[in-house]
Design a protein around this motif. Structure first.
Motif, PDB file in Angstrom:
ATOM      1  N   GLN A 179       0.830  -1.211   0.000  1.00 37.51           N
ATOM      2  CA  GLN A 179       0.000   0.000   0.000  1.00 37.51           C
ATOM      3  C   GLN A 179       0.859   1.254   0.000  1.00 37.51           C
ATOM      4  OE1 GLN A 179      -3.923  -0.031   0.324  1.00 37.51           O
ATOM      5  NE2 GLN A 179      -3.001   1.516  -0.986  1.00 37.51           N
ATOM      6  N   GLY A 216       2.555   1.520  -3.465  1.00 38.53           N
ATOM      7  CA  GLY A 216       1.641   1.921  -4.526  1.00 38.53           C
ATOM      8  C   GLY A 216       1.241   3.376  -4.425  1.00 38.53           C
ATOM      9  N   THR A 244      -8.529   5.625  -3.951  1.00 31.81           N
ATOM     10  CA  THR A 244      -7.723   4.426  -3.666  1.00 31.81           C
ATOM     11  C   THR A 244      -8.436   3.482  -2.708  1.00 31.81           C
ATOM     12  OG1 THR A 244      -5.628   5.592  -4.055  1.00 31.81           O
ATOM     13  CG2 THR A 244      -5.547   3.600  -2.696  1.00 31.81           C
ATOM     14  N   GLU A 279     -10.389  -0.078  -3.607  1.00 32.86           N
ATOM     15  CA  GLU A 279      -9.868  -1.301  -2.989  1.00 32.86           C
ATOM     16  C   GLU A 279     -10.943  -1.984  -2.149  1.00 32.86           C
ATOM     17  OE1 GLU A 279      -5.107  -0.136  -2.594  1.00 32.86           O
ATOM     18  OE2 GLU A 279      -6.400  -0.109  -0.827  1.00 32.86           O
ATOM     19  N   PHE A 307      -4.898  -3.536  -7.201  1.00 33.07           N
ATOM     20  CA  PHE A 307      -5.014  -2.105  -7.465  1.00 33.07           C
ATOM     21  C   PHE A 307      -3.644  -1.444  -7.531  1.00 33.07           C
ATOM     22  CE2 PHE A 307      -5.316   2.320  -6.098  1.00 33.07           C
ATOM     23  CZ  PHE A 307      -6.223   2.809  -7.029  1.00 33.07           C
ATOM     24  N   ASN A 308      -2.726  -1.906  -6.681  1.00 31.34           N
ATOM     25  CA  ASN A 308      -1.378  -1.335  -6.663  1.00 31.34           C
ATOM     26  C   ASN A 308      -0.447  -2.011  -7.661  1.00 31.34           C
ATOM     27  OD1 ASN A 308      -1.294   0.752  -4.364  1.00 31.34           O
ATOM     28  ND2 ASN A 308      -2.307  -0.994  -3.408  1.00 31.34           N
ATOM     29  N   ASN A 309      -1.020  -2.862  -8.517  1.00 21.55           N
ATOM     30  CA  ASN A 309      -0.243  -3.534  -9.570  1.00 21.55           C
ATOM     31  C   ASN A 309       0.958  -4.290  -9.001  1.00 21.55           C
ATOM     32  OD1 ASN A 309      -0.605  -2.074 -12.801  1.00 21.55           O
ATOM     33  ND2 ASN A 309      -2.038  -1.874 -11.112  1.00 21.55           N
ATOM     34  N   LEU A 337      -9.319  -3.784 -11.337  1.00 20.17           N
ATOM     35  CA  LEU A 337      -8.450  -3.165 -10.337  1.00 20.17           C
ATOM     36  C   LEU A 337      -7.086  -2.824 -10.921  1.00 20.17           C
ATOM     37  CD1 LEU A 337      -9.310  -5.423  -7.257  1.00 20.17           C
ATOM     38  CD2 LEU A 337      -9.819  -2.981  -7.475  1.00 20.17           C
ATOM     39  N   GLY A 382      -5.817   0.995 -11.365  1.00 21.09           N
ATOM     40  CA  GLY A 382      -4.601   1.368 -10.655  1.00 21.09           C
ATOM     41  C   GLY A 382      -3.491   1.805 -11.586  1.00 21.09           C
ATOM     42  N   SER A 416       0.766   6.527 -11.717  1.00 21.22           N
ATOM     43  CA  SER A 416      -0.032   5.357 -11.373  1.00 21.22           C
ATOM     44  C   SER A 416       0.734   4.460 -10.413  1.00 21.22           C
ATOM     45  CB  SER A 416      -0.394   4.574 -12.637  1.00 21.22           C
ATOM     46  OG  SER A 416       0.758   3.946 -13.175  1.00 21.22           O
ATOM     47  N   THR A 417       0.109   3.342 -10.065  1.00 23.00           N
ATOM     48  CA  THR A 417       0.781   2.357  -9.214  1.00 23.00           C
ATOM     49  C   THR A 417       1.667   1.436 -10.035  1.00 23.00           C
ATOM     50  OG1 THR A 417      -1.083   0.828  -9.416  1.00 23.00           O
ATOM     51  CG2 THR A 417      -1.135   2.383  -7.582  1.00 23.00           C
TER      52      THR A 417
END
Length: 438
Positions: free
Chosen positions: A86, A89, A138, A142, A174-176, A204, A208, A301-302
């Protein structure tokens, strides 16, 4: 006296150097926590170098692992891993601003400067509003992703276990990041044909990787195309083009279903999950995979990679130069020359890092094929996390190379370049002379 000198040295640091130190401190702290016995199941060994690799992969939202997280880390270790993902990201600056906003603290000018540097913004207007929008988006996305995956995973786990997997998978997607906690170590291969799960994870990853600023721009302008920033338009165009093109190419070059080909195209956008073994890929499919990884996600982005806007700018300049056009414009806007210069710099250093990393690992671990090493190196630099399966077999020297590549990929070549700027003006200006190109 010593404390004053440290304070003086700290306040003289540029935003780029502070970002590097911040990421390093989070990685080292995470490595120490993961290395402690309290983070692991009883009797599971883990060297500090492996813990450092896992922490760096988490903070750099890469997903490459030398251990199976679901078989190695207990609840505490998994929580640490999720927090590292987290923070990585969102970025350490945004994470710090989140703590300050929640606690009611004031955001200093230096913190604002760090946020501008980290998000590659052009000014200081509306920073707090942008930060709050990013936070709401975010955590809201998530949470929604976890709720949608929870009933699907309850078909395979108890309700509490399914919730844990859903929350972790949502944060990771989401955070890849590409991490998962499934004990088999096969990522999402067992769920390759699970349509609801694949679609939620895909959504997601795409959201992200689209970019925080672009998401805020979309929401603020109610998805009206004419009002969007040029960066948002290019990111949307390239995202659709790469997803569609990747899906078609993977379907042609591999014996996958359309759903598997789609997900393969999605995860190359720096996500790192697996639904089909890369070891079964043909040479052509691997080449497509490497190119898509190298391009990666969109700015702010992530995700990693050289970014979609960089690839677009390089392509636009190449075609306009070939056609003899003096002006580079798209969507009724002219792109300044400095953007093409920056894009060329990012591309050059990205290719150079891949080349040097590949040479070093081939030297340290000659038992691996060029294709295996090239996928590993590109995956690390682009913070993807995909591998043909050699990560756990890397030597210690190669592990350090991969750690350096992940760190470089997460910070970005622009930040790395800023570290080299001395601030001194050139002593002389020389006359100009053209050279032959091509």
């Amino acid at each position: 006296m010593v404390i004053r000198r440290i304070q003086k040295w700290f306040f003289k640091l540029t935003p780029a150097r502070l970002l590097v130190l911040g990421f390093l401190s989070v990685i080292l702290s995470g490595a120490f926590l993961l290395w402690l016995p309290i983070s692991r199941y009883a009797g599971v060994p883990l060297s500090f170098l492996d813990a450092l690799f896992e922490a760096c992969s988490a903070v750099c939202v890469t997903g490459l692992t030398v251990v199976v997280p679901g078989q190695t880390f207990n609840l505490f270790g998994r929580t640490v891993l999720a927090i590292l993902i987290q923070i990585g990201g969102m970025g350490i600056v945004l994470a710090g601003m989140t703590f300050m906003l929640v606690s009611g603290g004031k955001i200093s000018f230096k913190t604002r400067a760090l946020f501008v540097q980290a998000q590659n913004l052009s000014g200081y207007t509306g920073l707090i509003h942008i930060a709050k929008c990013i936070l709401y988006l975010t955590f809201g996305i998530e949470a929604l992703g976890a709720l949608l995956m929870w009933p699907v995973l309850m078909m395979h786990f108890s309700p509490l276990q399914a919730l844990g997997h859903a929350v972790f998978l949502s944060i990771s997607a989401f955070n890849n990041a590409g991490f998962d906690l499934f004990a088999g170590g096969d990522s999402l291969i067992p769920y390759a044909n699970n349509l609801p799960l694949i679609l939620v994870v895909s959504a997601l990853v795409i959201i992200g990787g689209f970019g925080f600023i672009a998401m805020v721009d979309l929401v603020r302008n109610h998805f009206r195309w004419s009002r969007l920033m040029l960066t948002t338009k290019i990111a949307a165009f390239m995202t659709i083009l790469l997803l569609a093109g990747g899906t078609i190419l993977f379907k042609i070059l591999t014996p996958q279903t359309w759903l598997e080909a789609w997900f393969q195209s999605v995860i190359t956008r720096t996500a790192g999950f697996a639904s089909y073994p890369l070891s079964n890929f043909s040479t052509g499919a691997l080449l497509v995979f490497i190119v898509l990884m190298f391009i990666g996600a969109s700015p702010n982005s992530t995700g990693g990679g050289i970014k979609t806007t960089t690839a677009f700018a390089i392509s636009l300049k190449a075609f306009s130069s070939s056609a003899g056009h003096d002006e580079d414009s798209v969507f009724y806007r002219r792109i300044p020359d400095i953007c093409f210069t920056k894009a060329s710099t990012v591309l050059y250093f990205g290719l150079l890092a891949v080349l040097l990393g590949t040479i070093l690992i081939c030297a340290f671990d000659p038992q691996f094929t060029l294709a295996e090493v090239l996928v590993e190196v590109t995956s690390a630099l682009a913070t993807v996390g995909s591998s043909i399966g050699i990560t756990a077999q890397l030597s210690e020297a190669s592990e350090l190379v991969i750690i350096a590549l992940m760190f470089m990929g997460r910070l970005g070549t622009v930040t790395i370049a800023n570290l080299l700027i001395t601030g001194k003006e050139p002593k002389a200006h020389y006359s100009e002379e053209s050279i032959l190109i091509g």
